[in-house]
Design an enzyme around this catalytic site. Sequence first.
Site, short mmCIF file in Angstrom:
data_model
loop_
_atom_site.label_atom_id
_atom_site.label_comp_id
_atom_site.label_asym_id
_atom_site.label_seq_id
_atom_site.Cartn_x
_atom_site.Cartn_y
_atom_site.Cartn_z
N LYS A 173 0.85 -1.19 0.00
CA LYS A 173 0.00 0.00 0.00
C LYS A 173 0.89 1.23 0.00
O LYS A 173 1.55 1.55 0.98
CB LYS A 173 -0.93 0.03 1.22
CG LYS A 173 -1.84 1.25 1.18
CD LYS A 173 -2.29 1.63 2.55
CE LYS A 173 -2.63 3.07 2.79
NZ LYS A 173 -1.86 4.11 2.16
N CYS A 282 13.59 9.59 8.60
CA CYS A 282 13.40 8.97 9.93
C CYS A 282 14.69 9.03 10.73
O CYS A 282 14.64 9.09 11.95
CB CYS A 282 12.94 7.54 9.76
SG CYS A 282 14.00 6.60 8.69
P1 NAD Z 1 1.95 7.75 8.69
O1 NAD Z 1 2.15 6.84 9.82
O2 NAD Z 1 0.94 8.84 8.80
O3 NAD Z 1 1.54 6.97 7.34
C1 NAD Z 1 2.28 5.90 6.87
C2 NAD Z 1 1.38 4.96 6.10
O4 NAD Z 1 0.42 4.41 6.99
C3 NAD Z 1 0.58 5.62 4.97
O5 NAD Z 1 0.58 4.75 3.86
C4 NAD Z 1 -0.81 5.74 5.57
O6 NAD Z 1 -1.84 5.73 4.60
C5 NAD Z 1 -0.88 4.49 6.42
N1 NAD Z 1 -1.89 4.55 7.49
C6 NAD Z 1 -2.36 5.65 8.14
N2 NAD Z 1 -3.30 5.29 9.04
C7 NAD Z 1 -3.40 3.93 8.98
C8 NAD Z 1 -4.19 2.97 9.68
N3 NAD Z 1 -5.06 3.31 10.63
N4 NAD Z 1 -4.01 1.67 9.36
C9 NAD Z 1 -3.13 1.28 8.43
N5 NAD Z 1 -2.39 2.15 7.72
C10 NAD Z 1 -2.50 3.47 7.99
O7 NAD Z 1 3.39 8.28 8.40
P2 NAD Z 1 3.77 9.54 7.56
O8 NAD Z 1 3.41 10.72 8.38
O9 NAD Z 1 3.24 9.39 6.19
O10 NAD Z 1 5.37 9.34 7.51
C11 NAD Z 1 6.21 9.92 8.42
C12 NAD Z 1 6.62 8.97 9.53
O11 NAD Z 1 7.30 7.82 9.00
C13 NAD Z 1 7.60 9.64 10.45
O12 NAD Z 1 7.28 9.40 11.80
C14 NAD Z 1 8.93 8.99 10.09
O13 NAD Z 1 9.90 9.06 11.07
C15 NAD Z 1 8.52 7.61 9.73
N6 NAD Z 1 9.55 6.96 8.89
C16 NAD Z 1 10.28 5.92 9.40
C17 NAD Z 1 11.28 5.32 8.64
C18 NAD Z 1 12.11 4.16 9.16
O14 NAD Z 1 12.64 3.42 8.35
N7 NAD Z 1 12.25 3.97 10.46
C19 NAD Z 1 11.51 5.77 7.34
C20 NAD Z 1 10.75 6.83 6.86
C21 NAD Z 1 9.77 7.39 7.64
#
Ligand code: NAD
Length: 487
Positions: A173, A282
């Site tokens: 997704k 991240c």
């Molecule tokens: P997010 O958690 O809002 O969204 C990530 C994904 O989750 C999206 O595809 C979204 O549609 C989906 N999602 C949202 N609600 C959901 C639910 N209830 N059930 C299932 N899926 C759902 O994250 P974001 O704001 O798009 O991205 C930023 C975050 O990602 C930051 O906290 C960042 O640090 C983290 N990040 C971590 C890494 C790593 O490798 N550790 C890498 C990049 C980003």
Amino acid sequence: MQRFQYYIDGQFLDGEARFPSVDPATGKEWADLPEAREGDVDRAVNAAEQALYNGAWSKMTATQRGKLIYRLADLVAANAQKLAELETRDTGKIIRETSAQIAYVADYYRYYAGIADKIEGSYLPIDKPDMDVWLRREPIGVVAMVVPWNSQLFLSAVKIGPALAAGCTMVVKASEDGPAPLLEFARLIHEAGFPAGVVNIITGFGASCGAALSRHPKVAHVAFTGGPETARHIVRNSAENLASTSLELGGKSPFIVFADADLESAANAQVAGIFAATGQSCVAGSRLIVERSIKDEFLTLLKGKAEAIRIGTPLDMATEVGPLATRRQQEHIAALLDKSLQSGARLVTGGHRPGGEGYYFPPTILDCDGVNSPSLVNEFFGPVLSVVSFETESEALALANDTQYGLASGVFTQNLTRAHRLMKGIRAGIVWVNTYRAVSPIAPFGGFGLSGHGREGGMAAALDYTRTKTIWLRTSDDPIPDPFVMR
Ligand code: NAD
């Protein structure tokens, strides 16, 4: 408007509904995207299940699987520029970064192509003379992969690559923000010749599409990258079918600079650590912990570098910092910055949102010495660096570990014994010494605490997409003696 489709069971489809994508450099709609809802999620998971147990994929040797992944790697390399331009257009990540990163994504697929036929089972030296016992490693099952907007091709490659090597099938997704490059990547999956249903790529909103996928009863494992709050939803949803999870979440990573460090080098690494990808990384080194005796000198150096950064349109090769991916992100950063300033943090540079179109935010440095600033605790996921200083090594270590996150960290010092003490003492999944932000397909990546659990990269990631089956074979021709005694 450019139109995209998603990819289910080997077919490109329009989706149950449609939604627009916004170009972050202009704030204007530029693409028309398919939105998957529960029905499409169900079709995709069923296709993946069919491919796992009944299709051509299930009959392939591991070497044949590896060859397909190699073909995919070559296609990614050949299409890297096109994919990079799409990612830049859809997420605002600058073209300098997307072109380099996507070229490297091909190497991730190559690495896992090589691993496909090196995932071995084992023979157990069992404590019974008339038994042969083996462990078979089998694919864990249908995997749900949920990724955020930043670096979607990279963050999906570190999941798709090892899962394919392990023989899994999957539904990926893409984020609702900036999914175009991943939908385009589906064409390469198709062209590489993976059987229908092995890789399905959809996009849609978290609360509908993401939730339906992570609680689907046929999903065996959910691999998630995103924020901790969403991770909690994912874990609650996956509890429905007791699926396992791997969670790659955010960070508030410490970047420690001692007075004996090569300051020019440390400053360049700190600029890369916090301002690259407009801070939407991240592993962003978002807490600078600097020795007090050099604090002023180091901040002057950093301020000069931050103010010299070329902010501009992301498709221009000369641009060093582009827009944030979404207006929501721009508003979150501005609000957290305001709270931090109200708590007493002092602005060293940046901080003011420019007027005009697009979701820009300038490289910003906040001096938080002696202040209980929320910027030291909460993730901006943007180009904002918070600074504190220390007198002693133990003070530096205590500050570094004063976080609920545990993803990455950096230490800059010329003192070898001190570097060794810190690399043991810092509580984080990655410690970079005299460098920052280096990654490789060969090196595991991930954190703990609020940064999640599980590792991506390396052989171990491929093993995480397997489950073991224990095979017992009795080698004696004698009749089984007493049926009431287990032996
Ligand atoms: P997010 O958690 O809002 O969204 C990530 C994904 O989750 C999206 O595809 C979204 O549609 C989906 N999602 C949202 N609600 C959901 C639910 N209830 N059930 C299932 N899926 C759902 O994250 P974001 O704001 O798009 O991205 C930023 C975050 O990602 C930051 O906290 C960042 O640090 C983290 N990040 C971590 C890494 C790593 O490798 N550790 C890498 C990049 C980003």
